[in-house]
Design a protein around this motif. Structure first.
Motif, PDB file in Angstrom:
ATOM      1  N   ARG A  28      -2.045 -29.717  41.258  1.00  0.00           N
ATOM      2  CA  ARG A  28      -3.091 -30.364  42.069  1.00  0.00           C
ATOM      3  C   ARG A  28      -3.965 -29.351  42.790  1.00  0.00           C
ATOM      4  O   ARG A  28      -5.128 -29.613  43.089  1.00  0.00           O
ATOM      5  N   HIS A  29      -3.413 -28.171  43.090  1.00  0.00           N
ATOM      6  CA  HIS A  29      -4.159 -27.190  43.898  1.00  0.00           C
ATOM      7  C   HIS A  29      -4.433 -25.893  43.143  1.00  0.00           C
ATOM      8  O   HIS A  29      -4.812 -24.879  43.760  1.00  0.00           O
ATOM      9  N   ASN A  30      -4.249 -25.940  41.803  1.00  0.00           N
ATOM     10  CA  ASN A  30      -4.543 -24.771  40.958  1.00  0.00           C
ATOM     11  C   ASN A  30      -3.812 -23.514  41.416  1.00  0.00           C
ATOM     12  O   ASN A  30      -4.394 -22.418  41.456  1.00  0.00           O
ATOM     13  N   LEU A  31      -2.566 -23.668  41.784  1.00  0.00           N
ATOM     14  CA  LEU A  31      -1.768 -22.510  42.194  1.00  0.00           C
ATOM     15  C   LEU A  31      -1.214 -21.801  40.959  1.00  0.00           C
ATOM     16  O   LEU A  31      -0.823 -22.451  39.988  1.00  0.00           O
ATOM     17  N   PRO A  32      -1.190 -20.482  40.971  1.00  0.00           N
ATOM     18  CA  PRO A  32      -0.637 -19.749  39.819  1.00  0.00           C
ATOM     19  C   PRO A  32       0.874 -19.980  39.700  1.00  0.00           C
ATOM     20  O   PRO A  32       1.546 -20.367  40.654  1.00  0.00           O
ATOM     21  N   ILE A  33       1.392 -19.760  38.488  1.00  0.00           N
ATOM     22  CA  ILE A  33       2.830 -19.905  38.212  1.00  0.00           C
ATOM     23  C   ILE A  33       3.427 -18.527  38.011  1.00  0.00           C
ATOM     24  O   ILE A  33       2.927 -17.735  37.202  1.00  0.00           O
ATOM     25  N   ILE A  34       4.486 -18.250  38.739  1.00  0.00           N
ATOM     26  CA  ILE A  34       5.211 -16.980  38.569  1.00  0.00           C
ATOM     27  C   ILE A  34       6.646 -17.309  38.155  1.00  0.00           C
ATOM     28  O   ILE A  34       7.358 -18.009  38.869  1.00  0.00           O
ATOM     29  N   ASN A  35       7.031 -16.822  36.990  1.00  0.00           N
ATOM     30  CA  ASN A  35       8.394 -17.029  36.503  1.00  0.00           C
ATOM     31  C   ASN A  35       9.255 -15.842  36.926  1.00  0.00           C
ATOM     32  O   ASN A  35       8.918 -14.690  36.633  1.00  0.00           O
ATOM     33  N   ILE A  36      10.363 -16.105  37.616  1.00  0.00           N
ATOM     34  CA  ILE A  36      11.206 -14.999  38.084  1.00  0.00           C
ATOM     35  C   ILE A  36      12.533 -14.931  37.315  1.00  0.00           C
ATOM     36  O   ILE A  36      13.387 -14.094  37.637  1.00  0.00           O
ATOM     37  N   LEU A  37      12.689 -15.795  36.280  1.00  0.00           N
ATOM     38  CA  LEU A  37      13.970 -15.852  35.559  1.00  0.00           C
ATOM     39  C   LEU A  37      13.814 -15.508  34.087  1.00  0.00           C
ATOM     40  O   LEU A  37      12.861 -15.893  33.429  1.00  0.00           O
ATOM     41  N   LYS A  38      14.829 -14.793  33.565  1.00  0.00           N
ATOM     42  CA  LYS A  38      14.914 -14.557  32.127  1.00  0.00           C
ATOM     43  C   LYS A  38      15.651 -15.736  31.478  1.00  0.00           C
ATOM     44  O   LYS A  38      16.191 -16.601  32.170  1.00  0.00           O
ATOM     45  N   ASP A  39      15.711 -15.739  30.147  1.00  0.00           N
ATOM     46  CA  ASP A  39      16.368 -16.836  29.423  1.00  0.00           C
ATOM     47  C   ASP A  39      17.817 -17.022  29.851  1.00  0.00           C
ATOM     48  O   ASP A  39      18.334 -18.145  29.852  1.00  0.00           O
ATOM     49  N   ASP A  40      18.482 -15.924  30.191  1.00  0.00           N
ATOM     50  CA  ASP A  40      19.914 -16.001  30.523  1.00  0.00           C
ATOM     51  C   ASP A  40      20.174 -16.304  31.995  1.00  0.00           C
ATOM     52  O   ASP A  40      21.323 -16.309  32.448  1.00  0.00           O
ATOM     53  N   GLY A  41      19.098 -16.547  32.762  1.00  0.00           N
ATOM     54  CA  GLY A  41      19.253 -16.903  34.167  1.00  0.00           C
ATOM     55  C   GLY A  41      19.246 -15.721  35.116  1.00  0.00           C
ATOM     56  O   GLY A  41      19.275 -15.905  36.342  1.00  0.00           O
ATOM     57  N   LEU A  42      19.227 -14.488  34.593  1.00  0.00           N
ATOM     58  CA  LEU A  42      19.123 -13.314  35.466  1.00  0.00           C
ATOM     59  C   LEU A  42      17.668 -13.145  35.902  1.00  0.00           C
ATOM     60  O   LEU A  42      16.736 -13.565  35.213  1.00  0.00           O
TER      61      LEU A  42
END
Length: 883
Positions: A289-303
């Motif tokens: 709704r507010h055009n906020l960027p997405i930052i992914n902090i996780l790898k596939d294995d959850g680390l």
């Protein structure tokens, strides 16, 4: 007639009849008197599965329906199948591979690993199917279908391609449930929410160019590394002036905007919300709704990945503790408040599910969901019990995009293709050789597989050959589709029922089945879910070995109606085994006399009243069982036939028959043997859908020469000419009178052999006439010297008495027992009961006891007091009779 074993041998009978049915093609569709079809699809068990009580219940209900409809004259088809179980099967094979070779699937490569899975499936896949035969399932095994067979594969490729071309299937970066053990997206329905101990951590978020800060509470401080905004409610006077300003994310030192959003509660929490669009479903929507960027902090294995700065490579739990330390050092930590909260766990892996944004394939189900809801609202498909439609509606009235891609190798590979030359993406029913846009031969297929429920959602039609026209003709699609009934548990209404409804309506314009019967979930005798951790699981095969398949089936059917749970106590199975033994022994008694019976039943006017009564009662039970099975009330059907066999047929009719069968009157003997034979033939027919093995064994001794097996006999139905309510009322009164006299005798310990004077008062003329006609039988069975008289004004003294609906019964005791001694005994019992009642009443009026005692203890005292009062009333009534 064959010689009958003294004791019923369930194992021998079961191993005898199933191969006969199967090899004789008795499970195949046969045209019948209804000129209608009845088809059912078996919910396909997983290829990794072993038979559990849920399977046993599910297949008992299905088999009972199929056998019932087959006997009713429907052309009946039950299609068995098996699910490839993508996640579960791949996990099993990967585990086995690593245990034996220390290699992973990646070491083998996709092609070699899939060969290994197919080999595992061929070795292990038939195990549960063989177990289902032990239960007695009468499925047409020649129509068996595996979810990765050629036709189901054609079905999913056609649907995927059509829907991709319609724009219903699309690829997007979207937040999904990520299972870090499986390293795959999973659906909402594959997530179990469990209450766990946690905490709210209150953290200071500094405001830019200010000494002020916002206090924010979160259960997951580590996700702040992915924060891209702070949200407040625009109506919140405390913070609305900050909208548009900037806050600084602690540790990351990232500047983020403060936005106004109605989702934020003014009353709960601190009034400020950290927004992490990459790792929270609600935050993802706020971010959009507010055009906020997405930052992914996780790898596939959850680390944690490189976006987690100094915490890269740590688990979330490890990072959380270290982040809290750093926050304290920087004077940004406020406090910790312990709490209980719901945390999603993967059903397969048991690990905490991480919301995570990734590129996945989705289906827009909005229109399909709406159509499925309308079909149930319009009763095109009906739920039994009806209340389960609310669960169905809850899912489909609030649809979300369905994530259909899984990061696995075992399963239906997504038929989407990528051109390495021009970047074009398309879907195809058949593997393409070149790009349709630029003609380049440099292509590659999507690596993911489809959600298992995508192929299962097409099960009702793909098992009947759809979309292959030749296969549809061969499998008689037009005759057997739509199917009649789906039998399943409530736990997969989301998973399966809803998806089949949506997908089948969309692809065929028809509902996949007319009815959905939702059966109970089997729990242990204490009502607990069966699980490995509790060690309370019950192996159906062990029950079959100990009690027989019929006893287990009858127990499950008797407990399965419209209830939510079925608490299974092995002692109940033992009880129903006794019922089966009771019927076996009853037949063994009758068996020697059947040679004197006739094939044709005499006309009703030539039958004795007792004979007309048993046929009328049997007719009533036939109606009850037909009505109950038509409404999926297996419990009511079982209760009806159980009561009839025990209470009417064995306890009374056989007992009433003994003097005749052992008597000298050949005409009476022949007639009674004929009625017994007719009744037993109908009893085993009525029982066959529920206890098929023993009923077929008994039928072998009851059928006429040239008659077919029981499995294909006509099911008994209500006959108007056997509707004899007056005969039933008279005989049932007769039975009640005998039972009452026996109970009176027993209450004063009179010898069963001793004939006692008994007076029966009634003003019902028809009843009195009936009793006079049957006086000898009544006297023999009650061991009484009977007088039948109109009701007098003055009743006999020093007598035991009781009353039925139509008469009063008096048993004068003078001369039979020492009346004075008996009265003294009754008085002593009364005194004890009064003392006990006073003790209990004192407890119940004790304020301290009532305020402090547990509810179950208070309930027990109330119950004891009520029983005590009942006993006092009974003893006082007895004493009045001796005044």
């Amino acid at each position: 007639m064959t010689e009958l074993a003294k004791t019923y041998n369930a194992e021998a009978v079961e191993s005898k009849w199933y191969p006969i049915w199967k090899s004789g093609n008795y499970f195949k569709p046969r045209s019948g008197k209804q000129n209608k079809s009845f088809s059912i699809i078996m919910p396909p068990p997983n290829v990794t599965g072993k038979l559990h009580m849920g399977h046993a219940l599910d297949n008992t209900c299905q088999d009972a329906l199929v056998r019932y409809k087959r006997m009713k004259g429907f052309e009946t088809l039950w299609i068995p199948g098996q699910d490839h179980a993508g996640i579960a099967t791949q996990a099993v094979v990967e585990k086995e591979l690593f245990a034996t070779t220390k290699k992973t699937r990646h070491d083998l490569g996709r092609e070699e690993f899939l060969k290994l899975v197919w080999e595992w499936k061929e070795r292990n896949g038939n195990f549960i199917l063989e177990q289902l035969e032990k239960v007695g399932v009468s499925a047409d095994w020649d129509t068996f279908c595996f979810t990765m067979d050629e036709i189901p594969n054609q079905a999913i490729r056609k649907v995927f391609t059509d829907w991709f071309n319609e724009g219903l299937i699309y690829q997007a970066d979207y937040i999904v449930n990520w299972d870090t053990v499986l390293r795959s997206a999973i659906s909402d329905a594959e997530v179990d929410h469990e209450e766990v101990k946690g905490a709210f951590y209150h953290i200071k978020y500094p405001l830019k160019d200010s000494n002020d800060f916002l206090e924010i509470a979160t259960t997951r401080p580590e996700t702040m590394l992915g924060d891209t905004g702070i949200a407040v409610n625009p109506a919140d006077d405390r913070f609305k002036h900050l909208i548009g300003k900037t806050a600084i994310v602690p540790i990351a030192n990232r500047e983020v905007p403060i936005v106004g959003d109605d989702y934020v509660s003014i009353d709960k929490g601190t009034g400020c919300l950290k927004v992490t669009p990459g790792h929270d479903f609600n935050d993802f929507e706020i971010g959009k709704r507010h055009n906020l960027p997405i930052i992914n902090i996780l790898k596939d294995d959850g680390l944690l990945n490189e976006n987690a700065l100094n915490y890269q490579g740590m688990t979330c739990a490890e990072a959380r503790q270290k982040i809290l330390v750093e926050l304290e050092e920087k004077n940004l930590f406020v406090k910790k408040e312990e709490c209980l909260h719901q945390v999603g766990h993967g059903q397969r892996s048991g690990t905490v599910v991480e919301p995570r944004v990734s590129k996945q394939w989705f289906v827009n189900i909005d229109q399909m969901a709406s159509e499925a809801v309308k079909s149930v609202e319009n009763s095109d498909m009906r739920f039994f019990p009806k209340g389960w439609e609310n669960t169905f509606f809850a899912f489909l009235r609030n649809p979300r995009p369905w994530c259909i891609s899984r990061q696995l190798w075992w399963g239906h590979r997504i038929p989407a293709f990528y051109c390495d030359g021009c970047g074009h993406i398309w879907a195809a029913e058949h593997d393409p050789e070149k790009c349709p846009k630029c003609n380049s031969a440099k292509l590659h297929q999507d690596n993911d597989v489809l959600d298992t429920w995508f192929s299962s959602g097409l099960w009702a039609q793909s098992t009947l050959g759809w979309p292959n026209e030749d296969a549809m003709k061969e499998k008689q699609f037009e005759k057997f589709f739509p199917t009649a009934t789906l039998v399943t548990g409530f736990d997969i209404i989301f998973f399966w029922v809803a998806r089949m409804m949506m997908m089948t309506l969309k692809t065929t314009g028809k509902v996949p089945f007319a009815d959905t019967y939702i059966h109970a979930i089997v729990r242990d005798k204490h009502g607990r879910k069966m699980s490995k951790s509790l060690g309370n699981g019950i192996d159906p095969l062990e029950l079959i070995k100990e009690y027989g398949a019929d006893a287990m089936r009858f127990t499950l059917a008797a407990g399965s109606g419209y209830n939510r749970n079925l608490n299974l106590d092995p002692e109940r199975i033992a009880g129903y085994r006794n019922f089966i033994n009771k019927l076996w022994n009853a037949f063994r008694f009758v068996h020697p006399f059947l040679s004197e019976s006739q094939e044709q039943m005499p006309s009703l006017d030539r039958l004795a009243p007792q004979e007309r009564w048993i046929l009328a009662e049997l007719n009533s039970i036939s109606k009850k069982m037909n009505d109950s099975l038509d409404e999926y009330r297996f419990d009511d059907a079982c209760a009806a036939i159980y009561s009839f066999v025990y209470d009417k047929f064995c306890s009374w009719f056989i007992e009433l028959s003994k003097p005749i069968l052992y008597g000298e009157n050949q005409e009476e003997k022949t007639r009674r043997a004929t009625v017994l034979r007719f009744a037993l033939r109908d009893i085993v027919k009525l029982l066959h859908p529920i206890i098929p093995f023993m009923s077929e064994e008994l039928w072998e001794n009851l059928k006429n020469e040239g008659e077919e097996l029981l499995i294909v006999q006509d099911y008994p139905e209500f006959q108007k000419e056997l509707d004899l309510p007056e005969e039933q009322a008279n005989m049932n009164a007769f039975i009640e009178i005998i039972s009452s006299i026996r109970n009176l005798r027993q209450s004063v310990n009179l010898s069963p052999k001793e004939e006692v004077p008994t007076i029966l008062f009634s003003d019902n003329e028809k009843l009195c006439q009936y009793l006079e006609l049957n006086k000898k039988s009544l006297e023999d069975l009650a061991r009484a010297q009977l007088k039948i008289e109109p009701t007098p004004k003055k009743r006999p003294q020093k007598s035991l008495s009781t009353a039925t609906e139509l008469c009063e019964i008096y048993l004068p005791l003078e001369g039979l027992i020492d009346v004075e001694e008996h009265v003294n005994k009754v008085k002593k019992s009364l005194e004890k009961a009064v003392i006990e009642h006073e003790k209990l009443a004192k407890k119940l009026t004790n304020e301290k006891f009532m305020n402090n005692a547990p509810e179950d203890v208070k309930a027990e005292v109330h119950e004891k007091n009520n029983l005590c009062l009942h006993k006092i009333n009974s003893l006082e009534t007895i004493l009045k009779g001796f005044e």
